[in-house]
Structures are given as structure tokens and as C-alpha cells.
Design a protein around this motif. Structure first.
Motif, PDB file in Angstrom:
ATOM      1  N   PRO A 162       0.818  -1.233   0.000  1.00 51.65           N
ATOM      2  CA  PRO A 162       0.000   0.000   0.000  1.00 51.65           C
ATOM      3  C   PRO A 162       0.843   1.271   0.000  1.00 51.65           C
ATOM      4  O   PRO A 162       0.442   2.277  -0.599  1.00 51.65           O
ATOM      5  N   ALA A 163       2.005   1.248   0.627  1.00 55.06           N
ATOM      6  CA  ALA A 163       2.842   2.448   0.634  1.00 55.06           C
ATOM      7  C   ALA A 163       3.274   2.798  -0.784  1.00 55.06           C
ATOM      8  O   ALA A 163       3.227   3.962  -1.197  1.00 55.06           O
ATOM      9  N   HIS A 164       3.658   1.777  -1.560  1.00 57.14           N
ATOM     10  CA  HIS A 164       4.074   2.025  -2.941  1.00 57.14           C
ATOM     11  C   HIS A 164       2.922   2.544  -3.772  1.00 57.14           C
ATOM     12  O   HIS A 164       3.085   3.457  -4.584  1.00 57.14           O
ATOM     13  N   VAL A 165       1.729   1.929  -3.552  1.00 55.02           N
ATOM     14  CA  VAL A 165       0.560   2.364  -4.336  1.00 55.02           C
ATOM     15  C   VAL A 165       0.243   3.825  -4.018  1.00 55.02           C
ATOM     16  O   VAL A 165       0.009   4.633  -4.924  1.00 55.02           O
ATOM     17  N   THR A 166       0.256   4.158  -2.722  1.00 56.00           N
ATOM     18  CA  THR A 166      -0.001   5.550  -2.332  1.00 56.00           C
ATOM     19  C   THR A 166       0.954   6.478  -3.060  1.00 56.00           C
ATOM     20  O   THR A 166       0.552   7.488  -3.645  1.00 56.00           O
ATOM     21  N   LEU A 167       2.218   6.119  -3.021  1.00 56.44           N
ATOM     22  CA  LEU A 167       3.223   7.011  -3.592  1.00 56.44           C
ATOM     23  C   LEU A 167       3.016   7.179  -5.091  1.00 56.44           C
ATOM     24  O   LEU A 167       3.018   8.299  -5.613  1.00 56.44           O
ATOM     25  N   LEU A 168       2.829   6.047  -5.786  1.00 57.73           N
ATOM     26  CA  LEU A 168       2.814   6.121  -7.247  1.00 57.73           C
ATOM     27  C   LEU A 168       1.512   6.689  -7.783  1.00 57.73           C
ATOM     28  O   LEU A 168       1.515   7.411  -8.777  1.00 57.73           O
ATOM     29  N   THR A 169       0.369   6.363  -7.127  1.00 61.37           N
ATOM     30  CA  THR A 169      -0.901   6.808  -7.714  1.00 61.37           C
ATOM     31  C   THR A 169      -1.393   8.107  -7.106  1.00 61.37           C
ATOM     32  O   THR A 169      -2.229   8.765  -7.698  1.00 61.37           O
ATOM     33  N   ILE A 170      -0.932   8.464  -5.903  1.00 62.24           N
ATOM     34  CA  ILE A 170      -1.445   9.699  -5.280  1.00 62.24           C
ATOM     35  C   ILE A 170      -0.357  10.761  -5.141  1.00 62.24           C
ATOM     36  O   ILE A 170      -0.468  11.852  -5.681  1.00 62.24           O
ATOM     37  N   ARG A 171       0.709  10.409  -4.434  1.00 62.04           N
ATOM     38  CA  ARG A 171       1.686  11.446  -4.095  1.00 62.04           C
ATOM     39  C   ARG A 171       2.420  11.977  -5.320  1.00 62.04           C
ATOM     40  O   ARG A 171       2.571  13.188  -5.474  1.00 62.04           O
ATOM     41  N   LEU A 172       2.894  11.081  -6.183  1.00 60.45           N
ATOM     42  CA  LEU A 172       3.704  11.570  -7.314  1.00 60.45           C
ATOM     43  C   LEU A 172       2.908  12.444  -8.274  1.00 60.45           C
ATOM     44  O   LEU A 172       3.366  13.530  -8.646  1.00 60.45           O
ATOM     45  N   PRO A 173       1.675  12.022  -8.683  1.00 58.62           N
ATOM     46  CA  PRO A 173       0.897  12.932  -9.551  1.00 58.62           C
ATOM     47  C   PRO A 173       0.631  14.267  -8.875  1.00 58.62           C
ATOM     48  O   PRO A 173       0.671  15.324  -9.517  1.00 58.62           O
ATOM     49  N   ARG A 174       0.381  14.188  -7.567  1.00 60.69           N
ATOM     50  CA  ARG A 174       0.094  15.404  -6.833  1.00 60.69           C
ATOM     51  C   ARG A 174       1.327  16.315  -6.806  1.00 60.69           C
ATOM     52  O   ARG A 174       1.232  17.532  -6.977  1.00 60.69           O
ATOM     53  N   LEU A 175       2.488  15.689  -6.620  1.00 60.54           N
ATOM     54  CA  LEU A 175       3.735  16.452  -6.633  1.00 60.54           C
ATOM     55  C   LEU A 175       3.927  17.122  -7.987  1.00 60.54           C
ATOM     56  O   LEU A 175       4.253  18.312  -8.071  1.00 60.54           O
ATOM     57  N   ALA A 176       3.670  16.345  -9.061  1.00 55.77           N
ATOM     58  CA  ALA A 176       3.852  16.899 -10.409  1.00 55.77           C
ATOM     59  C   ALA A 176       2.919  18.089 -10.609  1.00 55.77           C
ATOM     60  O   ALA A 176       3.333  19.163 -11.071  1.00 55.77           O
ATOM     61  N   GLY A 177       1.637  17.907 -10.226  1.00 53.42           N
ATOM     62  CA  GLY A 177       0.681  18.993 -10.384  1.00 53.42           C
ATOM     63  C   GLY A 177       1.100  20.220  -9.598  1.00 53.42           C
ATOM     64  O   GLY A 177       1.041  21.350 -10.087  1.00 53.42           O
ATOM     65  N   GLY A 178       1.542  19.990  -8.357  1.00 53.06           N
ATOM     66  CA  GLY A 178       1.952  21.111  -7.514  1.00 53.06           C
ATOM     67  C   GLY A 178       3.152  21.838  -8.079  1.00 53.06           C
ATOM     68  O   GLY A 178       3.214  23.074  -8.054  1.00 53.06           O
ATOM     69  N   LEU A 179       4.110  21.083  -8.603  1.00 56.55           N
ATOM     70  CA  LEU A 179       5.300  21.715  -9.175  1.00 56.55           C
ATOM     71  C   LEU A 179       4.925  22.621 -10.336  1.00 56.55           C
ATOM     72  O   LEU A 179       5.339  23.783 -10.402  1.00 56.55           O
ATOM     73  N   ILE A 180       4.115  22.070 -11.264  1.00 56.28           N
ATOM     74  CA  ILE A 180       3.777  22.847 -12.460  1.00 56.28           C
ATOM     75  C   ILE A 180       2.927  24.059 -12.079  1.00 56.28           C
ATOM     76  O   ILE A 180       3.214  25.197 -12.467  1.00 56.28           O
ATOM     77  N   ALA A 181       1.847  23.815 -11.292  1.00 52.06           N
ATOM     78  CA  ALA A 181       0.929  24.918 -10.969  1.00 52.06           C
ATOM     79  C   ALA A 181       1.650  25.989 -10.151  1.00 52.06           C
ATOM     80  O   ALA A 181       1.505  27.189 -10.402  1.00 52.06           O
ATOM     81  N   GLY A 182       2.438  25.562  -9.171  1.00 47.40           N
ATOM     82  CA  GLY A 182       3.122  26.533  -8.326  1.00 47.40           C
ATOM     83  C   GLY A 182       4.125  27.355  -9.115  1.00 47.40           C
ATOM     84  O   GLY A 182       4.178  28.586  -9.007  1.00 47.40           O
ATOM     85  N   ALA A 183       4.935  26.666  -9.939  1.00 51.00           N
ATOM     86  CA  ALA A 183       5.921  27.388 -10.737  1.00 51.00           C
ATOM     87  C   ALA A 183       5.234  28.368 -11.677  1.00 51.00           C
ATOM     88  O   ALA A 183       5.652  29.527 -11.815  1.00 51.00           O
ATOM     89  N   ALA A 184       4.127  27.916 -12.316  1.00 48.35           N
ATOM     90  CA  ALA A 184       3.430  28.780 -13.266  1.00 48.35           C
ATOM     91  C   ALA A 184       2.866  30.012 -12.564  1.00 48.35           C
ATOM     92  O   ALA A 184       2.990  31.133 -13.067  1.00 48.35           O
ATOM     93  N   LEU A 185       2.267  29.810 -11.378  1.00 50.34           N
ATOM     94  CA  LEU A 185       1.672  30.955 -10.689  1.00 50.34           C
ATOM     95  C   LEU A 185       2.738  31.914 -10.182  1.00 50.34           C
ATOM     96  O   LEU A 185       2.555  33.136 -10.215  1.00 50.34           O
ATOM     97  N   GLY A 186       3.854  31.368  -9.708  1.00 50.22           N
ATOM     98  CA  GLY A 186       4.943  32.236  -9.265  1.00 50.22           C
ATOM     99  C   GLY A 186       5.463  33.093 -10.416  1.00 50.22           C
ATOM    100  O   GLY A 186       5.645  34.305 -10.279  1.00 50.22           O
ATOM    101  N   LEU A 187       5.665  32.446 -11.565  1.00 46.23           N
ATOM    102  CA  LEU A 187       6.116  33.184 -12.743  1.00 46.23           C
ATOM    103  C   LEU A 187       5.101  34.241 -13.153  1.00 46.23           C
ATOM    104  O   LEU A 187       5.460  35.387 -13.449  1.00 46.23           O
ATOM    105  N   ALA A 188       3.829  33.836 -13.193  1.00 49.21           N
ATOM    106  CA  ALA A 188       2.782  34.772 -13.613  1.00 49.21           C
ATOM    107  C   ALA A 188       2.782  35.991 -12.703  1.00 49.21           C
ATOM    108  O   ALA A 188       2.655  37.132 -13.168  1.00 49.21           O
TER     109      ALA A 188
END
Lengths: 328, 325
Positions: free
Chosen positions: A43-69
Motif C-alpha cells: 500500500p505504501a508504494h501504491v499511495t506514492l505512485l498513484t497519489i503522491r507523485l501525480p500530486r507532486l507533479a501537479g503542484g510543481l507545475i501549478a506553483g511554478a506557473a503561478l509564481g512566474l505569472a
């Protein structure tokens, strides 16, 4: 240089916390194993791969974009209170997506998400024209109030839609305060391409934006055409904000917090400031998101609410510091 | 004087229209019966449903209008309205918290406390020792307080169950749905007391308009008068919020609109026309919101938001041309 190292550390900590902390805390070795030898029954691996990593990717892109904007906007308007959320650009993008989702009947459709861009573009034109933001001498009060008016108008429109369609309230709750919770269902890859285009454009026009900040007539004398640079800057803001809203919904106040910090790190070169904004925006959004997950587990406080709770006091702090001459 | 009569006549017509128009349109005969205690469905519709709603709209609108005009005069800035500076959203948030927690204090008190806390925060945060506080800073800090209360309100919304969230959303938008005579008595009673209190201070407000120094020279205790006037204005807006929710932009628009319609010069008549204009805006906005699109009852806050935002944008662009602000 020391400040760049601090920024890198902050960024690394934000990424690490975002991966490790949550309803289920993970250990660094979980993360390592999940990446090198994923086990679908762990379950730890599933959490990481299906929840945390996509969330991290989304946060990185959205945060960087908003900071730049935010940095582009503040440089363009020479206004330390400019932010895509405060000026209503977020709300414009969100309203367009809500309208599209209701008309087409689906919330997470790729076509619907694309509507964030015309929404953001219309809103930025609407706020800058009467706000006088593009003439570069609009006072912070004027521009900020124009944003408040636009926000009020758009929120009225959203509330009216909710009265039409009761089931829209659940969609609305997401679109009033953004969150990274459903980043996995959103077109993060496509939006990161758009955000990349916006970032490249912002970096490309940075020298001309700096010239423009010397004043319109001086800029013209130096061979820069203000109208074109302004249009390019708005295009960059639209691409960046639209991409962030499509991933995370409207997240306000990042664009307010990032530029002053980025200036501290980068000094006075706008290009370096933009580079610092990327890391700062992503780090702050990830930290806000992680904190929101930890306050009331298992429920989450949306990242958009966390940034807004932080942003109000910071707004007041900046407003207090404005010189009386810069008011009005 | 003639223009005041026109304004009052407009108000009477708007009241009659609000009583007659709705999901069921009634005739003047029904209005007559309704007022004189006849029974039958039409008369009951007027007496039980529409008349209290109209009374609340008039009272809350007048209270918000008075509050806005007082603060605008006091701070000498057309943008210094309680809805722009976050006072009404503070009052609204206090009520939302009270409802969420299940507090049993009377709502007008809760609302006044919220409005006052917001106002005190704005003044305290805008103040910098040893310097005069520009009105623009007060407005900006007020906007910041507004952002914060909105964030807390949104946060509470997401913690509520779905049914409660719908109710809270309606409340935070500002709505006059299902108001009864109790609400009407409440706003008119409290509003009358506060309006009287304001009337007693009109002379001071007029003197303050001459400038603080001149007012002090004429024997006015400037600081005390300013604080009293501000407190009365905040209490008035909180009284409006307690029955109608934080309806946006009515307080902002009422003062300039009233002055423009009546051409009033003296502070007393200006305040009166602001009250009349606020009542009129509230009534018409509610009428359009509930009867503008057949079969759809919008909360009034949606309508004043849609009306007020373009007004604010227009006002801003006009002041740019004039080089003010």
C-alpha cells in the motif's frame, strides 16, 4: 549565492515533505523502493505512485506557473499587489471552466479545461483596461479595486449558475478554492507544455520588460515598443495562469508572495528573478498543500484556502509599506 | 426639494411593484385588500410573503446606504464603503461562525461584533505611528481584511456538510429569501435607533468636512466625533448584514447615487438621500433577482454584485481620466 543555496534547500524540503507526509506517512526508504522496485501489493508504494507523485507533479507545475505569472504581472504593472488571484484572472479562468463543464456536462474533460485560457485572457484584458494597469502609472488602489470588482462580478456569475444547477455546488466548491487533490485526473502533461511555453516567452521578453519599467517614453526611445511587450506579457500571464487553473483550480496569492522573495534571492535581474520565482512558487504551493493535509487528517484543507489564509495578512503587510506617494 | 420628491415617488413605485410582481403577479385590487387585512390567497401572499421581504429590503438598504455615505464622508474617499473595506464581510463571517458553532446569541449582536472587530483591525493595521494614515491605505488594508475573512468563510464552507454548505453559500452571497415580520421589526427597530444616533452627530460630520483643524478650532472634539461616527456607521452596516447577509456594493453605490439624484449639498440631506438610494437599490435589485428570469430565484447578492462591479470599474476609469485617486 548563499540565497540561491537556501532556495534550493527550501525547494528540496518542500518536495520531500510533499512525498513523505500525509494521511499515511511514508519513509524515505519506501519512496526509494517504490521507485526502483514497485510492488503493486504494497500500500505504501501504491499511495506514492498513484497519489503522491501525480500530486507532486501537479503542484510543481501549478506553483511554478503561478509564481512566474505573479512576477511577470508585478513587473508589467510595477505594482507590488498584482497577483492573478487578486486581479481576477484566476476567477475568469475558473468561471470559463465551470461554464464549459455545465454546458457539456463533464467536469474533467480535456476540452473543457482548455477553456481556462480564453477565460484567463478575457479577465486580464477586462481588469487591465479600466484599471489603467498597462499605462504603468496605475496606483495599487486602482488596480486592486478593479480586480476586486472583476472578482465580485465573476463570483456573482458563478453563484447564479449554482442557482440554476444545484449539483454545480460541488464543482463550485472546487473552483472557488483550488486544490491539488485531483491533480491526478487533470491533464498535467499537456498543461506543463503550455506552462513551459509561457515560461519561455516570459524569459524571452524579460529584458524588454525591464526597459519598459523605466517608463513608456524612455522605453520607446530605447527602441522598445510598449504595446507589443505588454501584449506578449499578457499572453505569458494567460498561458501560465490558465495552465495552473486547469491543473489545480484557482489558487490565489502565490503571485503576491513570490516576487518580493524572488527579488531578495535574485537581485535586480528580471531573468534571474523569474528563475527564482519558478522554484519559490513550486515550493510554497507544495508546502501549503502538505500543511493542508496535516491540519485535520483525514480531511484536507484545500491548498487554495491555505494560500489565501496566508495571503491576506501578507497583502496587508505590503499595503502598509507602500509609500504614500505610490498610493492612489 | 423637487428632486427629493421624485426620489420618494420612485421608492413608492418600486415598493408597489415589489409587492405585486413575483412568481404570481397580482393586481392593484389585491394590494388594496392585502393592506387592509382582507384574506384570500392574493392578500395573504402580500401580507405574509412579500411585504416583510420588502420591508427588510428597504430597512437593510437604508442602513447600508447611511453607513456607506457616513464612512465616505468621514474618510473623504468615495471608495471608503463598509463593503469595500471588509466590514460587511467581517459581520457576515461572524454570523456564519455563530451558525456553524451553534451559538445562540442574537444575530444582530454577533454581526455588530464581527463588523466592529473587522473595523478595529483595519484601523489598527492601517495606522503607522507618527504618520498620517492616507485613506487609500485604509481602503487597501480593508481589502486585505476582506480577503482574509473570505478565506476563512470558504474554509468553513468546506468543513460543512453538503446541505449546510448550500445554506451557508446562500447566506454569504446575501439573500432576502424567507424573511418574516420578525426580521423586518429587527432591522427597522435597530436601524431607527442608530439613524437617530447618527442624526445627533450630523453637525459634527458637517464640521469635519471643513477639515480637522478648522473643526477643532470651532470647538469640536475631533477624535471623539470621528470615532463615534465610525462606530455608528459600522453598527448600521452590521444591522443590515444581520438580516440580509453581506450584500455587496449597496453601501458603496448609495451615497454617490443619492447625491446625484437629489443634488443634496448639506450633510444631513446627503445622508437622507443616501438612505433612500440604498433602500431603492436594494429593493430593485431584489425584484430583478427574483423576477428577472422567470422560474429562477437568484439571491440578491448576485444581482448587486453584477450591478455594483461595473459601477466600481466605471468609477475607477472615470477617476483615472480626472486624475483623482
Amino acid at each position: 549565492m548563499k540565497r540561491w543555496i537556501l532556495l534550493a534547500l527550501l525547494f528540496a524540503v518542500a518536495v520531500a515533505l510533499s512525498l513523505l507526509l500525509g494521511v499515511r506517512h511514508l519513509t524515505p526508504s519506501d519512496v526509494w523502493q517504490a521507485v526502483t522496485a514497485p510492488d503493486p501489493r504494497n500500500p505504501a508504494h501504491v499511495t506514492l505512485l498513484t497519489i503522491r507523485l501525480p500530486r507532486l507533479a501537479g503542484g510543481l507545475i501549478a506553483g511554478a506557473a503561478l509564481g512566474l505569472a505573479g512576477t511577470v504581472m508585478q513587473s508589467l504593472t510595477r505594482n507590488p499587489l498584482a497577483d492573478p488571484g487578486i486581479l481576477g484572472v484566476n476567477a475568469g479562468a475558473a468561471l470559463a471552466v465551470v461554464l464549459g463543464a455545465l454546458l457539456l456536462g463533464r467536469a474533467d474533460n480535456g476540452i473543457v479545461t482548455v477553456l481556462a485560457f480564453p477565460g484567463a485572457a478575457l479577465a486580464s484584458v477586462a481588469v487591465f483596461l479600466p484599471g489603467g494597469g498597462l499605462s504603468g502609472d496605475a496606483g495599487p488602489v486602482r488596480l486592486t479595486l478593479a480586480g476586486a470588482a472583476l472578482n465580485a462580478l465573476l463570483i456573482s456569475a458563478v453563484s447564479a449558475i449554482v442557482q440554476f444547477r444545484g449539483e454545480a455546488l460541488d464543482i463550485l466548491r472546487f473552483w472557488i478554492a483550488g486544490s491539488l487533490a485531483s491533480a491526478a485526473e487533470r491533464p498535467v502533461a499537456a498543461m506543463s507544455l503550455v506552462a513551459l511555453c509561457g515560461a519561455v516567452l516570459a524569459l524571452a521578453i524579460a529584458p524588454r520588460l525591464e526597459v519598459l519599467s523605466l517608463g513608456g517614453s524612455l522605453a520607446r526611445g530605447l527602441g522598445t515598443r510598449p504595446g507589443i511587450v505588454q501584449a506578449q506579457a499578457l499572453l505569458a500571464v494567460t498561458a501560465l495562469t490558465g495552465a495552473a487553473v486547469a491543473i489545480a483550480g484557482p489558487i490565489g496569492f502565490l503571485g503576491l508572495m513570490v516576487p518580493p522573495l524572488a527579488r531578495r534571492v535574485a537581485g535586480h535581474s528580471l531573468r534571474l528573478e523569474l528563475a527564482a520565482s519558478v522554484a519559490l512558487g513550486a515550493a510554497i504551493l507544495l508546502l501549503a498543500d502538505t500543511a493542508g493535509r496535516l491540519i485535520f487528517p483525514p480531511a484536507e484543507v484545500r491548498a487554495g484556502i491555505m494560500t489565501a489564509l496566508l495571503g491576506g495578512p501578507i497583502f496587508i503587510l505590503i499595503a502598509r509599506r507602500l509609500k504614500p506617494g505610490a498610493q492612489g | 426639494m423637487k428632486r427629493v420628491i421624485v426620489l420618494v415617488a420612485l421608492l413608492v413605485v418600486a415598493t408597489a411593484a415589489s409587492l405585486l410582481i413575483g412568481d404570481v403577479n397580482l393586481g392593484l385590487g389585491a394590494l388594496w385588500q392585502g393592506v387592509w387585512g382582507g384574506d384570500g390567497p392574493a392578500a395573504l401572499t402580500i401580507r405574509v410573503i412579500r411585504a416583510p421581504r420588502v420591508a427588510v429590503a428597504l430597512g437593510a438598504g437604508a442602513a447600508l446606504g447611511l453607513s456607506g455615505a457616513t464612512l465616505q464622508t468621514l474618510l473623504r474617499n468615495p471608495l471608503a464603503a463598509p463593503d469595500i473595506m471588509g466590514f460587511t464581510s467581517g459581520a457576515g463571517l461572524a454570523i456564519l461562525v455563530a451558525i456553524t458553532v451553534g451559538l445562540t446569541l442574537p444575530l444582530p449582536l454577533v454581526s455588530a461584533a464581527g463588523g466592529l472587530v473587522a473595523a478595529i483591525l483595519v484601523v489598527a493595521l492601517a495606522h503607522r505611528p507618527g504618520r498620517a494614515t492616507p485613506a487609500a491605505t485604509v481602503v487597501l488594508v480593508g481589502l486585505g481584511i476582506g480577503f482574509t475573512t473570505t478565506a476563512i468563510g470558504t474554509f468553513l464552507m468546506t468543513r460543512l456538510p453538503s446541505a449546510g454548505a448550500t445554506e451557508a453559500q446562500r447566506w454569504l452571497t446575501g439573500s432576502l429569501a424567507a424573511r418574516d415580520w420578525g426580521h423586518a421589526c429587527q432591522i427597522w427597530g435597530i436601524g431607527a435607533v442608530l439613524a437617530l444616533l447618527l442624526a445627533l452627530q450630523v453637525r459634527g460630520l458637517g464640521l469635519l468636512e471643513l477639515g480637522n483643524d478648522l473643526a477643532a478650532g470651532l470647538g469640536l472634539r475631533v477624535e471623539r466625533t470621528r470615532w463615534m461616527l465610525a462606530a455608528t456607521a459600522v453598527a448600521l452596516s452590521a444591522a443590515g448584514v444581520a438580516v440580509a447577509g453581506p450584500v455587496p456594493f449597496v453601501a458603496l453605490m448609495a451615497g454617490p447615487l443619492g447625491t446625484r439624484m437629489t443634488g443634496a449639498q448639506r450633510p444631513g440631506t446627503r445622508l437622507t438621500s443616501a438612505a433612500a438610494a440604498g433602500a431603492g437599490v436594494m429593493l430593485l435589485a431584489d425584484l430583478v433577482a427574483r423576477a428577472g428570469i422567470p422560474g429562477l430565484q437568484l439571491p440578491i447578492g448576485v444581482m448587486t454584485g453584477a450591478l455594483g462591479a461595473p459601477y466600481l470599474l466605471w468609477r475607477l476609469s472615470r477617476e483615472i481620466e480626472r486624475g483623482e485617486l
